[in-house]
Motif scaffolding. Structure first.
Motif, mmCIF file in Angstrom:
data_model
loop_
_atom_site.group_PDB
_atom_site.id
_atom_site.type_symbol
_atom_site.label_atom_id
_atom_site.label_comp_id
_atom_site.label_asym_id
_atom_site.label_seq_id
_atom_site.Cartn_x
_atom_site.Cartn_y
_atom_site.Cartn_z
ATOM 1 N N THR A 251 0.828 -1.205 0.000
ATOM 2 C CA THR A 251 0.000 0.000 0.000
ATOM 3 C C THR A 251 0.861 1.253 0.000
ATOM 4 O O THR A 251 0.536 2.241 -0.668
ATOM 5 N N TYR A 252 1.972 1.222 0.737
ATOM 6 C CA TYR A 252 2.871 2.378 0.749
ATOM 7 C C TYR A 252 3.438 2.635 -0.642
ATOM 8 O O TYR A 252 3.556 3.783 -1.073
ATOM 9 N N GLN A 253 3.777 1.580 -1.376
ATOM 10 C CA GLN A 253 4.294 1.752 -2.737
ATOM 11 C C GLN A 253 3.209 2.281 -3.675
ATOM 12 O O GLN A 253 3.482 3.107 -4.545
ATOM 13 N N VAL A 254 1.978 1.806 -3.495
ATOM 14 C CA VAL A 254 0.860 2.344 -4.289
ATOM 15 C C VAL A 254 0.721 3.841 -4.028
ATOM 16 O O VAL A 254 0.548 4.642 -4.952
ATOM 17 N N LEU A 255 0.818 4.209 -2.759
ATOM 18 C CA LEU A 255 0.747 5.629 -2.393
ATOM 19 C C LEU A 255 1.893 6.408 -3.035
ATOM 20 O O LEU A 255 1.721 7.552 -3.468
ATOM 21 N N GLY A 256 3.064 5.787 -3.100
ATOM 22 C CA GLY A 256 4.216 6.438 -3.721
ATOM 23 C C GLY A 256 3.969 6.760 -5.184
ATOM 24 O O GLY A 256 4.359 7.827 -5.681
ATOM 25 N N HIS A 257 3.297 5.859 -5.888
ATOM 26 C CA HIS A 257 2.984 6.123 -7.293
ATOM 27 C C HIS A 257 1.910 7.193 -7.435
ATOM 28 O O HIS A 257 1.897 7.944 -8.422
ATOM 29 N N LEU A 258 1.003 7.276 -6.451
ATOM 30 C CA LEU A 258 0.039 8.384 -6.443
ATOM 31 C C LEU A 258 0.782 9.717 -6.329
ATOM 32 O O LEU A 258 0.458 10.691 -7.026
ATOM 33 N N LYS A 259 1.794 9.760 -5.467
ATOM 34 C CA LYS A 259 2.586 10.976 -5.317
ATOM 35 C C LYS A 259 3.277 11.337 -6.638
ATOM 36 O O LYS A 259 3.343 12.512 -7.021
ATOM 37 N N THR A 260 3.791 10.320 -7.327
ATOM 38 C CA THR A 260 4.439 10.563 -8.621
ATOM 39 C C THR A 260 3.463 11.206 -9.597
ATOM 40 O O THR A 260 3.793 12.179 -10.279
ATOM 41 N N CYS A 261 2.241 10.670 -9.655
ATOM 42 C CA CYS A 261 1.223 11.230 -10.549
ATOM 43 C C CYS A 261 0.872 12.664 -10.162
ATOM 44 O O CYS A 261 0.683 13.528 -11.030
ATOM 45 N N LEU A 262 0.788 12.931 -8.845
ATOM 46 C CA LEU A 262 0.470 14.282 -8.385
ATOM 47 C C LEU A 262 1.578 15.266 -8.738
ATOM 48 O O LEU A 262 1.307 16.398 -9.161
ATOM 49 N N VAL A 263 2.837 14.837 -8.559
ATOM 50 C CA VAL A 263 3.975 15.701 -8.887
ATOM 51 C C VAL A 263 3.994 16.001 -10.383
ATOM 52 O O VAL A 263 4.227 17.142 -10.813
ATOM 53 N N LEU A 264 3.759 14.958 -11.208
ATOM 54 C CA LEU A 264 3.710 15.165 -12.664
ATOM 55 C C LEU A 264 2.590 16.130 -13.038
ATOM 56 O O LEU A 264 2.784 17.041 -13.845
ATOM 57 N N THR A 265 1.409 15.933 -12.428
ATOM 58 C CA THR A 265 0.275 16.809 -12.720
ATOM 59 C C THR A 265 0.566 18.242 -12.291
ATOM 60 O O THR A 265 0.244 19.201 -13.003
#
Length: 316
Positions: A251-265
């Motif tokens: 779940t922490y890694q899934v959250l990490g990819h959410l952060k990546t998407c937010l940073v890109l956006t």
């Protein structure tokens, strides 16, 4: 996203704190490294951990949490391993293309699933595996471009994946095994993480940048951003241990990819970074995978809770 009991208030708070603090520190460090030329990531991380330890020591002094000593060998091994994994991830980025480094980060989830299944007996349903596959596909489409391979970079990436997976699994299992909180574990392990990176950081940073961190021109502006970065890191480190303890390494890694998407956006919308429809499509696919994963974890958690309640009633 918690596998155990669904979206409890504490879990949602931990996830929110992790997202906000991580995105904030990425923005701060991007300004520090890209605009101000301070590219010493490993040494900076050692300062982050040192400030985190000092902050927690003050919190302990004013009795915001209780110190609970436990197996010192486990704490030391965990702290050193965590420090090594951070150093290897930085080396992986330095010796590989950005695209291959993104693939390295994507590989952490399937590797974690494999290790938890093989050695801890944890089971992941086909629905969960499918949602993770959709997530990884989306992040891959959005972030992975060139895949330039080289032997040294590949070996470093493999070591980074293994050590990161083990360290994150240990973050969860140590908290449960010794019945310590995320704050207690972070407080006791952060000095070993900081020392590991403080000793190796200048060498690794010099290897990657051909510069000496101690000879850098520390202007007032650079110092201000370093201080901000260190202060934000306290929240980042605290929320990392909190999220993994309350949910799971996956779940922490899934959250990490959410952060990546937010940073890109954030970069596309506010900073006008260049983007393509491929990036946008990848982010949308990744979000579908995250939403599906969250929903399935919640449903499965509720089902396990009902089964546990039924078993207790049968025993009574």
């Amino acid at each position: 996203m918690g596998e155990g009991g669904g979206f409890q208030l504490g879990t949602v708070g931990a996830l929110s704190l992790s997202v906000v603090s991580s995105v904030s520190i990425v923005i701060c460090n991007k300004a520090l490294m890209s605009s101000l030329g301070f590219k010493f990531a490993t040494t900076l991380t050692s300062w982050h951990l040192l400030v985190t330890f000092c902050s927690l020591h003050v919190a302990l002094w004013i009795k915001l949490f209780e110190h609970k000593p436990f197996d010192q060998k486990a704490v030391m091994g965990f702290g050193i391993l965590n420090g090594i994994s951070i150093g290897l991830l930085n080396l992986s980025l330095g010796f590989n293309s950005v695209g291959f480094y993104q693939m390295t980060k994507l590989a952490i989830i399937p590797c974690t699933v494999f290790l938890e299944t093989a050695f801890l007996g944890k089971k992941f349903s086909r629905s969960i595996q499918l949602s993770l596959s959709i997530l990884l596909l989306g992040v891959g489409i959005a972030t992975v471009t060139d895949l330039q391979l080289n032997l040294l970079g590949s070996v470093l990436s493999l070591l980074a994946i293994i050590t990161t997976c083990i360290a994150q699994i240990m973050t969860n299992t140590i908290q449960k095994k010794f019945k310590v909180s995320s704050t207690q574990l972070l407080y006791q392990s952060s000095p070993y993480q900081a020392l590991t990176l403080f000793v190796s950081g200048p060498f690794l940073d010099g290897l990657l940048t051909n510069q000496n961190v101690f000879a850098f021109n520390y202007t007032p502006q650079v110092l201000v951003f370093i201080v901000f970065s260190c202060l934000i890191s306290v929240s980042v480190n605290f929320s990392t241990f909190l999220v993994i303890g309350k949910t799971s390494p996956v779940t922490y890694q899934v959250l990490g990819h959410l952060k990546t998407c937010l940073v890109l956006t954030f970069g596309y919308v506010l900073l006008h970074d260049p983007f393509s429809w491929r990036n946008i499509f990848g982010i949308l696919v990744a979000i579908v995978g995250m939403v599906l994963y969250s929903y399935l974890c919640t449903i499965e958690g509720q089902q396990r809770a009902r089964e546990a309640s039924a078993q207790m009633l049968q025993v009574q």
